[in-house]
Design an enzyme around this catalytic site. Structure first.
Site, PDB file in Angstrom:
ATOM      1  N   ASP A 125       0.879  -0.903  -0.071  1.00 10.62           N
ATOM      2  CA  ASP A 125      -0.522   0.131   0.142  1.00 10.62           C
ATOM      3  C   ASP A 125       1.156   1.448   0.217  1.00 10.62           C
ATOM      4  O   ASP A 125       1.870   1.186   0.746  1.00 10.62           O
ATOM      5  CB  ASP A 125      -0.861  -0.172   1.635  1.00 10.62           C
ATOM      6  CG  ASP A 125      -1.872  -1.153   0.644  1.00 10.62           C
ATOM      7  OD1 ASP A 125      -2.708  -1.238  -0.067  1.00 10.62           O
ATOM      8  OD2 ASP A 125      -2.429  -1.760   2.238  1.00 10.62           O
ATOM      9  N   ASP A 143      -6.925  -1.261  -4.675  1.00  6.27           N
ATOM     10  CA  ASP A 143      -7.715  -1.332  -3.565  1.00  6.27           C
ATOM     11  C   ASP A 143      -8.552  -0.068  -4.464  1.00  6.27           C
ATOM     12  O   ASP A 143      -9.850   0.293  -4.131  1.00  6.27           O
ATOM     13  CB  ASP A 143      -7.346  -0.941  -2.539  1.00  6.27           C
ATOM     14  CG  ASP A 143      -6.249  -1.437  -2.118  1.00  6.27           C
ATOM     15  OD1 ASP A 143      -6.492  -3.054  -2.131  1.00  6.27           O
ATOM     16  OD2 ASP A 143      -5.903  -1.115  -1.502  1.00  6.27           O
TER      17      ASP A 143
END
Length: 176
Positions: A125, A143
């Site tokens: 991330d 995402d």
């Protein structure tokens, strides 16, 4: 391609969007991994930083603190969902492009994160939004694609509440 063949393949041409999502996701994760030390932050905007974080859980780090079983659990879920999305896409009609695009985005995001989960044991991330000292959980392009695709699915359900009915049922209801 005649109509019968196109009916069999549904909207599989949209799989190219899934491939694009996976490619952009993996390229961006590779760049961040090569460019940042873990948890290092780069200020971009007053509400946005780039960083490098590893998420062993699911959304919002759900189950991240577990002993490792969640890696394979989430991988199996991603594989099952991906298979279901491809089957769904094969059953779409040629005019269902909004739905096909939504499914392709979710599929591409799921596969991008699946790659990380299987090969690395965590998901990379790097997009970090915040307001003052309140931080939203970091996320990645996969995402974002999943979120956009899910939003499009919700819009489709609102626009087409009878979407699950067949054309013959809709025609019959209109004639009554």
């Amino acid at each position: 391609m005649d109509q019968k063949q196109q009916g069999k393949s549904g909207q599989l041409k949209w799989l190219m969007l899934s491939v694009l999502v996976v490619a952009l996701d993996l390229l961006s994760k590779a760049w961040v991994t090569d460019s940042f030390n873990y948890a290092e932050r780069l200020y971009v905007l007053p509400v946005f930083d780039l960083t490098l974080l590893h998420n062993t859980g699911a959304a919002f780090s759900f189950l991240a603190g577990e002993s490792g079983w969640q890696r394979w659990f989430f991988a199996l879920i991603a594989l099952a969902v991906s298979g279901g999305l491809v089957v769904w896409m094969t059953r779409l009609k040629p005019n269902e492009t909004w739905l096909a695009c939504a499914l392709a985005l979710v599929l591409g995001g799921a596969l991008g994160n699946l790659h990380d989960r299987i090969l690395l044991g965590y998901v990379v991330d790097f997009l970090l939004f915040h307001w003052d000292n309140a931080y939203f959980p970091a996320f990645n392009l996969a995402d974002a694609a999943i979120t956009l695709g899910a939003g499009m699915l919700i819009v489709d359900m609102i626009r087409n509440p009878d979407g699950a009915k067949t054309d013959s049922v809709k025609t019959q209801e209109k004639s009554e």
